[in-house]
Motif scaffolding. Sequence first.
Motif, PDB file in Angstrom:
ATOM      1  N   ILE A 181     -13.698 -73.055  28.973  1.00 27.03           N
ATOM      2  CA  ILE A 181     -12.600 -73.354  30.056  1.00 27.03           C
ATOM      3  C   ILE A 181     -12.064 -71.996  30.781  1.00 27.03           C
ATOM      4  O   ILE A 181     -10.853 -72.238  31.327  1.00 27.03           O
ATOM      5  CB  ILE A 181     -11.303 -74.175  29.312  1.00 27.03           C
ATOM      6  CG1 ILE A 181     -10.884 -73.504  28.213  1.00 27.03           C
ATOM      7  CG2 ILE A 181     -12.028 -75.389  29.027  1.00 27.03           C
ATOM      8  CD1 ILE A 181      -9.665 -73.939  27.815  1.00 27.03           C
ATOM      9  N   ARG A 183     -13.112 -70.089  33.258  1.00 24.96           N
ATOM     10  CA  ARG A 183     -12.848 -69.790  34.551  1.00 24.96           C
ATOM     11  C   ARG A 183     -13.432 -71.294  35.082  1.00 24.96           C
ATOM     12  O   ARG A 183     -14.629 -71.614  34.807  1.00 24.96           O
ATOM     13  CB  ARG A 183     -13.873 -68.907  35.116  1.00 24.96           C
ATOM     14  CG  ARG A 183     -13.599 -68.584  36.586  1.00 24.96           C
ATOM     15  CD  ARG A 183     -14.800 -67.616  36.983  1.00 24.96           C
ATOM     16  NE  ARG A 183     -14.696 -66.177  36.635  1.00 24.96           N
ATOM     17  CZ  ARG A 183     -13.504 -65.446  36.745  1.00 24.96           C
ATOM     18  NH1 ARG A 183     -12.743 -65.737  37.449  1.00 24.96           N
ATOM     19  NH2 ARG A 183     -13.608 -64.006  35.900  1.00 24.96           N
ATOM     20  N   MET A 184     -12.378 -71.919  35.577  1.00 30.96           N
ATOM     21  CA  MET A 184     -12.885 -73.383  36.135  1.00 30.96           C
ATOM     22  C   MET A 184     -12.506 -73.422  37.654  1.00 30.96           C
ATOM     23  O   MET A 184     -11.689 -72.508  38.284  1.00 30.96           O
ATOM     24  CB  MET A 184     -11.897 -74.383  35.296  1.00 30.96           C
ATOM     25  CG  MET A 184     -12.213 -74.233  33.754  1.00 30.96           C
ATOM     26  SD  MET A 184     -11.341 -75.592  33.183  1.00 30.96           S
ATOM     27  CE  MET A 184      -9.857 -75.332  33.294  1.00 30.96           C
ATOM     28  N   TYR A 239      -2.493 -58.290  47.882  1.00 31.89           N
ATOM     29  CA  TYR A 239      -1.077 -58.298  48.223  1.00 31.89           C
ATOM     30  C   TYR A 239      -0.181 -57.326  47.162  1.00 31.89           C
ATOM     31  O   TYR A 239       1.006 -57.265  47.427  1.00 31.89           O
ATOM     32  CB  TYR A 239      -0.356 -59.693  47.846  1.00 31.89           C
ATOM     33  CG  TYR A 239      -0.921 -60.404  46.846  1.00 31.89           C
ATOM     34  CD1 TYR A 239      -0.527 -59.933  45.294  1.00 31.89           C
ATOM     35  CD2 TYR A 239      -2.013 -61.149  46.836  1.00 31.89           C
ATOM     36  CE1 TYR A 239      -1.043 -60.578  44.434  1.00 31.89           C
ATOM     37  CE2 TYR A 239      -2.415 -61.772  45.773  1.00 31.89           C
ATOM     38  CZ  TYR A 239      -1.977 -61.447  44.428  1.00 31.89           C
ATOM     39  OH  TYR A 239      -2.622 -62.022  43.315  1.00 31.89           O
ATOM     40  N   GLY A 300      -2.508 -68.890  33.656  1.00 27.06           N
ATOM     41  CA  GLY A 300      -3.350 -70.235  33.406  1.00 27.06           C
ATOM     42  C   GLY A 300      -3.075 -71.017  32.412  1.00 27.06           C
ATOM     43  O   GLY A 300      -2.981 -70.326  31.302  1.00 27.06           O
ATOM     44  N   ARG A 303      -6.359 -71.305  30.635  1.00 26.98           N
ATOM     45  CA  ARG A 303      -6.799 -70.002  29.928  1.00 26.98           C
ATOM     46  C   ARG A 303      -6.058 -69.395  28.882  1.00 26.98           C
ATOM     47  O   ARG A 303      -6.625 -68.781  27.820  1.00 26.98           O
ATOM     48  CB  ARG A 303      -6.706 -68.944  31.311  1.00 26.98           C
ATOM     49  CG  ARG A 303      -7.903 -67.829  31.046  1.00 26.98           C
ATOM     50  CD  ARG A 303      -7.919 -67.127  32.176  1.00 26.98           C
ATOM     51  NE  ARG A 303      -8.964 -67.180  32.907  1.00 26.98           N
ATOM     52  CZ  ARG A 303      -9.306 -66.488  34.071  1.00 26.98           C
ATOM     53  NH1 ARG A 303      -8.801 -65.213  33.851  1.00 26.98           N
ATOM     54  NH2 ARG A 303      -9.787 -66.806  34.844  1.00 26.98           N
TER      55      ARG A 303
HETATM   56  P1  ATP Z   1      -9.872 -63.740  37.763  1.00 28.26           P
HETATM   57  O1  ATP Z   1     -10.168 -62.256  38.122  1.00 28.26           O
HETATM   58  O2  ATP Z   1     -10.397 -63.948  36.334  1.00 28.26           O
HETATM   59  O3  ATP Z   1     -10.595 -64.487  38.513  1.00 28.26           O
HETATM   60  P2  ATP Z   1      -7.621 -63.347  39.309  1.00 28.26           P
HETATM   61  O4  ATP Z   1      -7.248 -62.256  39.006  1.00 28.26           O
HETATM   62  O5  ATP Z   1      -8.405 -63.967  40.291  1.00 28.26           O
HETATM   63  O6  ATP Z   1      -8.408 -64.151  37.941  1.00 28.26           O
HETATM   64  P3  ATP Z   1      -5.007 -64.539  39.600  1.00 28.26           P
HETATM   65  O7  ATP Z   1      -5.307 -64.855  40.982  1.00 28.26           O
HETATM   66  O8  ATP Z   1      -4.092 -63.354  39.367  1.00 28.26           O
HETATM   67  O9  ATP Z   1      -6.282 -64.596  38.864  1.00 28.26           O
HETATM   68  O10 ATP Z   1      -4.640 -65.650  38.716  1.00 28.26           O
HETATM   69  C1  ATP Z   1      -3.515 -65.758  37.644  1.00 28.26           C
HETATM   70  C2  ATP Z   1      -3.935 -66.341  36.519  1.00 28.26           C
HETATM   71  O11 ATP Z   1      -4.523 -67.666  36.769  1.00 28.26           O
HETATM   72  C3  ATP Z   1      -5.277 -65.794  35.750  1.00 28.26           C
HETATM   73  O12 ATP Z   1      -4.560 -64.779  34.894  1.00 28.26           O
HETATM   74  C4  ATP Z   1      -5.665 -66.897  34.978  1.00 28.26           C
HETATM   75  O13 ATP Z   1      -5.071 -67.242  33.608  1.00 28.26           O
HETATM   76  C5  ATP Z   1      -5.549 -68.158  36.059  1.00 28.26           C
HETATM   77  N1  ATP Z   1      -6.867 -68.543  36.745  1.00 28.26           N
HETATM   78  C6  ATP Z   1      -7.228 -67.942  37.820  1.00 28.26           C
HETATM   79  N2  ATP Z   1      -8.321 -68.271  38.148  1.00 28.26           N
HETATM   80  C7  ATP Z   1      -8.714 -69.401  37.124  1.00 28.26           C
HETATM   81  C8  ATP Z   1     -10.024 -69.969  36.825  1.00 28.26           C
HETATM   82  N3  ATP Z   1     -10.783 -70.051  37.957  1.00 28.26           N
HETATM   83  N4  ATP Z   1      -9.854 -70.990  36.029  1.00 28.26           N
HETATM   84  C9  ATP Z   1      -8.938 -70.682  34.914  1.00 28.26           C
HETATM   85  N5  ATP Z   1      -7.734 -69.997  35.292  1.00 28.26           N
HETATM   86  C10 ATP Z   1      -7.540 -69.206  36.133  1.00 28.26           C
END
Ligand code: ATP
Length: 438
Positions: A181, A183-184, A239, A300, A303
């Motif tokens: 779970i 990356r979903m 951003y 998340g 996560r």
């Molecule tokens: P990653 O680099 O792992 O894709 P991100 O830097 O794009 O993450 P953010 O956009 O900062 O992530 O999102 C904040 C939080 O949301 C992440 O730290 C994670 O806990 C959760 N999150 C983001 N994408 C996912 C996903 N595809 N599945 C599960 N949780 C996610």
Amino acid sequence: MEKIISLSKRRGIIFPSSDIYGGFGSSYDFGPLGVEIKRNIKEAWWRDMVQMHSSVVGLDAAILMSPKIWEASGHLSVGFADELVECKECHKRFRLSELKEEECPECKGRLTEPKQFNLMMKTFIGSLEDESAISYLRAETCQGIYVNFKNVLDSMRLKLPFGIAQIGKSFRNEITTKNFIFRMREFEQMEMQFFCDPKDADKWFDYWKEERLKWYENLGLNMDNLKIYEVPEGDRAHYAKRQIDVMYNFPFGWQEIEGIHNRGDWDLSRHSKYSGVDLSYTDPETKEKYTPYIIETSVGVERSLLAFLCDAYQEIEGGRTTTTESTKEIETVLKFHPKLAPVKIAVLPLLKNKPELIKKSEEVFNMLSKEFICQYDEAGAIGRRYRRQDEIGTPYCITIDFDSLEKNDVTVRDRDTMEQERIQISELVEYFKEKIKD
Ligand code: ATP
């Protein structure tokens, strides 16, 4: 990971989505115990981030929003795209950032040049499926917060600095979805956006960073498995003026579980520009006018659940609960913090064919289940029942025996110390409230 995945399925924590149809790419369903853990994580977050901060209020914005929001936020342009390469042989696609070699990791075939791939999930609103009907499932919950900044400010009579918090689903058309779970494509986020004077942004960034680290520590996470990574300029989200990734040491390596960002005035300036509505703020005392800076904490739900689950997972050799069976057996214990444990108390009559014990046990169960998630289990030897509870992380087991009938007390067994104590039934609620609070 294999063991954690199999335990999760076997014990009703996490199931693959659409399981009887062979699963559905990176979607997961949370079973009867998983849903409790998720609820506990969300409640702990809401309590610490909203309830305990007078300057933070909550919000629940819609998932479907005006597509203009995603233009303004930069999500429809390259800002929210992954660079993908495709194998010319097997046609599988990979994220460029995750490739270690210049050939296909699956079949060693040659790869195409990288292409931008946008992660927004498109959908159509209404009966027409043309350009004008295109909308998107939100890719992050925070945009719903930014576009409500003025509504919240005006309706709640707030002054800066203040925060708006939200928990809700987000959707991303992720390419690589390995690691259970982690990356979903559909997941929940817990996000808090703190609006402040640009001059104070650094101070608030540090404040929220500390608050967030304390949250993990208070929920029992082993802090040796947590570290922060200060993301250098050039690698940050489009951003972010400053960005910290909170990393957890998963069995598959150190990975981000939470992002803390100084988003500057990017969001409010962009939404002011695209909507035509002035989202600046005038300080009521100094009359100074500025566009607030935003400090964001974003984690998340699933996560962080995976981090708590991996952290709680322990194998203990030597059969600590079953004395008569093989002492070589390995017992699995989920050492969840009591606040996160899906079941807080198991109520276990010593014998199942004694109606008086069953009756007393049901009374105890009915009393405790008004306050706590409890499980009633009368099947099998007591050692085996303890073990089933250890495996799902239940911090306390209660046994009701013949003495209980006379003395109105029970035995309480502690999951971690395995110590047993006799406690009066009338004192149980207070006893557990004291134990389960932090
Ligand atoms: P990653 O680099 O792992 O894709 P991100 O830097 O794009 O993450 P953010 O956009 O900062 O992530 O999102 C904040 C939080 O949301 C992440 O730290 C994670 O806990 C959760 N999150 C983001 N994408 C996912 C996903 N595809 N599945 C599960 N949780 C996610």
